[in-house]
Design a protein around this motif. Structure first.
Motif, PDB file in Angstrom:
ATOM      1  N   LEU A 250     -24.451   3.928  22.855  1.00 58.62           N
ATOM      2  CA  LEU A 250     -23.209   4.008  23.617  1.00 58.62           C
ATOM      3  C   LEU A 250     -22.378   2.733  23.469  1.00 58.62           C
ATOM      4  O   LEU A 250     -21.149   2.786  23.348  1.00 58.62           O
ATOM      5  N   ILE A 251     -23.041   1.590  23.482  1.00 58.25           N
ATOM      6  CA  ILE A 251     -22.336   0.322  23.298  1.00 58.25           C
ATOM      7  C   ILE A 251     -21.711   0.263  21.905  1.00 58.25           C
ATOM      8  O   ILE A 251     -20.569  -0.178  21.727  1.00 58.25           O
ATOM      9  N   LYS A 252     -22.446   0.758  20.917  1.00 54.56           N
ATOM     10  CA  LYS A 252     -21.942   0.784  19.545  1.00 54.56           C
ATOM     11  C   LYS A 252     -20.687   1.648  19.432  1.00 54.56           C
ATOM     12  O   LYS A 252     -19.702   1.261  18.796  1.00 54.56           O
ATOM     13  N   ILE A 253     -20.724   2.837  20.047  1.00 53.88           N
ATOM     14  CA  ILE A 253     -19.559   3.737  20.032  1.00 53.88           C
ATOM     15  C   ILE A 253     -18.371   3.078  20.736  1.00 53.88           C
ATOM     16  O   ILE A 253     -17.226   3.152  20.278  1.00 53.88           O
ATOM     17  N   THR A 254     -18.652   2.410  21.854  1.00 56.52           N
ATOM     18  CA  THR A 254     -17.597   1.752  22.626  1.00 56.52           C
ATOM     19  C   THR A 254     -16.960   0.621  21.820  1.00 56.52           C
ATOM     20  O   THR A 254     -15.726   0.481  21.780  1.00 56.52           O
ATOM     21  N   LYS A 255     -17.776  -0.191  21.177  1.00 59.07           N
ATOM     22  CA  LYS A 255     -17.246  -1.288  20.349  1.00 59.07           C
ATOM     23  C   LYS A 255     -16.375  -0.739  19.225  1.00 59.07           C
ATOM     24  O   LYS A 255     -15.326  -1.313  18.888  1.00 59.07           O
ATOM     25  N   LYS A 256     -16.805   0.372  18.656  1.00 54.29           N
ATOM     26  CA  LYS A 256     -16.044   0.989  17.559  1.00 54.29           C
ATOM     27  C   LYS A 256     -14.683   1.462  18.054  1.00 54.29           C
ATOM     28  O   LYS A 256     -13.659   1.259  17.371  1.00 54.29           O
ATOM     29  N   MET A 257     -14.667   2.092  19.227  1.00 55.68           N
ATOM     30  CA  MET A 257     -13.398   2.559  19.782  1.00 55.68           C
ATOM     31  C   MET A 257     -12.448   1.396  20.037  1.00 55.68           C
ATOM     32  O   MET A 257     -11.259   1.439  19.689  1.00 55.68           O
ATOM     33  N   VAL A 258     -12.956   0.326  20.631  1.00 50.53           N
ATOM     34  CA  VAL A 258     -12.121  -0.830  20.952  1.00 50.53           C
ATOM     35  C   VAL A 258     -11.615  -1.511  19.680  1.00 50.53           C
ATOM     36  O   VAL A 258     -10.447  -1.911  19.583  1.00 50.53           O
ATOM     37  N   LYS A 259     -12.480  -1.604  18.684  1.00 57.02           N
ATOM     38  CA  LYS A 259     -12.088  -2.227  17.413  1.00 57.02           C
ATOM     39  C   LYS A 259     -11.024  -1.402  16.700  1.00 57.02           C
ATOM     40  O   LYS A 259     -10.028  -1.935  16.200  1.00 57.02           O
ATOM     41  N   ASN A 260     -11.220  -0.088  16.641  1.00 54.18           N
ATOM     42  CA  ASN A 260     -10.286   0.782  15.923  1.00 54.18           C
ATOM     43  C   ASN A 260      -8.917   0.852  16.594  1.00 54.18           C
ATOM     44  O   ASN A 260      -7.887   0.921  15.918  1.00 54.18           O
ATOM     45  N   THR A 261      -8.912   0.878  17.927  1.00 59.21           N
ATOM     46  CA  THR A 261      -7.661   1.083  18.658  1.00 59.21           C
ATOM     47  C   THR A 261      -7.039  -0.207  19.165  1.00 59.21           C
ATOM     48  O   THR A 261      -5.890  -0.192  19.625  1.00 59.21           O
ATOM     49  N   LYS A 262      -7.822  -1.322  19.121  1.00 60.50           N
ATOM     50  CA  LYS A 262      -7.381  -2.592  19.718  1.00 60.50           C
ATOM     51  C   LYS A 262      -6.994  -2.387  21.192  1.00 60.50           C
ATOM     52  O   LYS A 262      -5.968  -2.867  21.667  1.00 60.50           O
ATOM     53  N   TRP A 263      -7.852  -1.651  21.875  1.00 62.11           N
ATOM     54  CA  TRP A 263      -7.598  -1.313  23.275  1.00 62.11           C
ATOM     55  C   TRP A 263      -7.419  -2.574  24.109  1.00 62.11           C
ATOM     56  O   TRP A 263      -8.163  -3.535  23.977  1.00 62.11           O
ATOM     57  N   ARG A 264      -6.437  -2.513  25.007  1.00 63.98           N
ATOM     58  CA  ARG A 264      -6.130  -3.650  25.874  1.00 63.98           C
ATOM     59  C   ARG A 264      -6.352  -3.257  27.321  1.00 63.98           C
ATOM     60  O   ARG A 264      -5.738  -2.317  27.821  1.00 63.98           O
ATOM     61  N   GLY A 265      -7.260  -3.963  27.988  1.00 63.96           N
ATOM     62  CA  GLY A 265      -7.486  -3.736  29.405  1.00 63.96           C
ATOM     63  C   GLY A 265      -8.731  -2.927  29.697  1.00 63.96           C
ATOM     64  O   GLY A 265      -9.528  -2.607  28.815  1.00 63.96           O
ATOM     65  N   PRO A 266      -8.898  -2.544  30.975  1.00 63.39           N
ATOM     66  CA  PRO A 266     -10.091  -1.790  31.382  1.00 63.39           C
ATOM     67  C   PRO A 266     -10.021  -0.335  30.953  1.00 63.39           C
ATOM     68  O   PRO A 266      -8.938   0.208  30.693  1.00 63.39           O
ATOM     69  N   PHE A 267     -11.187   0.298  30.892  1.00 61.40           N
ATOM     70  CA  PHE A 267     -11.263   1.721  30.549  1.00 61.40           C
ATOM     71  C   PHE A 267     -12.599   2.279  31.010  1.00 61.40           C
ATOM     72  O   PHE A 267     -13.553   1.538  31.271  1.00 61.40           O
ATOM     73  N   GLU A 268     -12.650   3.611  31.079  1.00 57.54           N
ATOM     74  CA  GLU A 268     -13.905   4.322  31.287  1.00 57.54           C
ATOM     75  C   GLU A 268     -14.006   5.407  30.234  1.00 57.54           C
ATOM     76  O   GLU A 268     -13.065   6.188  30.049  1.00 57.54           O
ATOM     77  N   LEU A 269     -15.126   5.462  29.549  1.00 52.34           N
ATOM     78  CA  LEU A 269     -15.410   6.529  28.597  1.00 52.34           C
ATOM     79  C   LEU A 269     -16.416   7.480  29.243  1.00 52.34           C
ATOM     80  O   LEU A 269     -17.454   7.042  29.745  1.00 52.34           O
ATOM     81  N   GLU A 270     -16.115   8.775  29.217  1.00 52.49           N
ATOM     82  CA  GLU A 270     -17.006   9.779  29.782  1.00 52.49           C
ATOM     83  C   GLU A 270     -17.582  10.628  28.653  1.00 52.49           C
ATOM     84  O   GLU A 270     -16.836  11.199  27.855  1.00 52.49           O
TER      85      GLU A 270
END
Length: 353
Positions: A250-270
């Protein structure tokens, strides 16, 4: 001894009810910040939001206009509040209000010197429930198939493609599971009357629900992330108890999402977690572009993500977390706060308390 700064921070989402807003969890994390002290300004939409009256957590509360009132009225109210309180940081905590705050972020920062850490409008729109399937394809994340509909008549056609059971979702909030067309029609009418159109029909995946609360720095790096499994879910689908997980996938998937999108700020993935050939498979069903109501668990696990967000905005530096405590639980409970009727009358008539 180094003197800690005292920040005045405004927080929305004060409705600590059966479908709680994130405000209480955010405020508790702010109160436990080690790098600064806080004065909390509550921003409420309704006069019965419980946090208005919990003075040990909220120093003063002001009512603000509903998101549907528009950006000009919101700015007018914020200008009035800021002239009195000199706010330095603001936490919007509802999906429905984020559009206005994202659009106004630069103006609010330059005009009132109030900082926020929010996703960009492109990031906010890309993860909408109506676009999530395409989002998953683009970012190589497994997302159940879905269809956006605006008419009851479309349910029959789309349900043949997706099959039953179906998840019926509002564009902002609410989700129901329909096992036949009659139920789907019932939920379509109920959800659309409250949250508008379109309604999302999503392929239902059987499995256990696991979520991730995290923060991206806007440059592709993950500031922190804690995965959690729901242990008790209310009839509204809200977690009433949960436990932090040792789940590096799950951490790996989350890091990938943040890296790909350059997400800024808090989030929740369900996610819904299933198994195929005895290997876990994760199906992303929703991205919430703000802290969830259970985000205080991250603080309890050793990651005060809320504190990091404030420091990122106000100092340009923040703590990045790589570790967290596994097996930490949160258990939510109800609490009767005794309030004199004069307090209720004050917020109702003056719009502040």
């Amino acid at each position: 001894m180094k003197i800690k700064p005292i920040y005045t921070i405004a927080v929305t989402g004060l409705n600590a009810i059966d479908s709680p807003g994130p405000g209480f969890a955010v405020i508790r994390s702010l109160k436990e910040a080690k790098s600064f002290d806080v004065r909390i300004i509550g921003l409420s939409y309704e006069t019965l939001e419980p946090l208005i009256y919990l003075k040990e957590y909220v120093d003063k509360t002001y009512q603000i206009p509903l998101p549907s009132a528009g950006q000009d009225i919101l700015l007018e109210r914020l200008a009035y509040i800021n002239d009195i309180e000199n706010i330095q940081f603001l936490f919007p905590n509802f999906d429905a209000e984020l559009f206005n705050f994202i659009k106004l972020e630069d103006y609010i920062s330059k005009t009132y010197d109030i900082k926020m850490v929010l996703p960009t409008m492109d990031q906010f729109n890309a993860r909408q429930k109506t676009s999530l399937y395409e989002y998953g394809i683009k970012n190589e994340i497994n997302v159940p198939k879905s269809a956006n509909i605006v008419k009851v008549a479309e349910i029959a056609t789309e349900s043949e493609k997706l099959g039953f059971p179906l998840a019926i979702k509002g564009k902002f909030y609410d989700a129901k599971v329909a096992y036949n067309i009659d139920q789907a029609i019932q939920y379509f009418n109920k959800i659309s009357s409250q949250w508008g159109l379109p309604i999302i029909l999503q392929e239902f995946v059987h499995g256990s629900e696991v979520n991730v609360c995290g923060v991206g720095d806007g440059k592709g790096k993950l500031i922190g992330a804690v995965p959690m499994r729901k242990l008790y879910i209310t009839d509204k689908g809200k977690a009433w108890a949960g436990v932090s997980l040792d789940d590096q996938e799950l951490i790996k998937i989350t890091k990938k999402m943040v890296k790909n999108t350059k997400w800024r700020g808090p989030f929740e993935l369900e996610f819904i977690k299933t198994y195929q050939d005895e290997k876990p498979v994760y199906h992303l069903i929703e991205i919430n572009p703000r802290f969830p109501a259970w985000c205080y668990l991250t603080t309890g696990c050793g990651q005060n993500q809320v504190e990091s967000v404030v420091n990122l905005a106000l100092t340009g530096k923040c703590k990045y977390y790589e570790e967290y405590e596994v097996g930490q639980m949160f258990i939510r409970y109800s609490y009767d706060q005794i309030v004199n009727i004069k307090s209720f009358e004050t917020i109702s008539t003056l719009g502040e308390f």
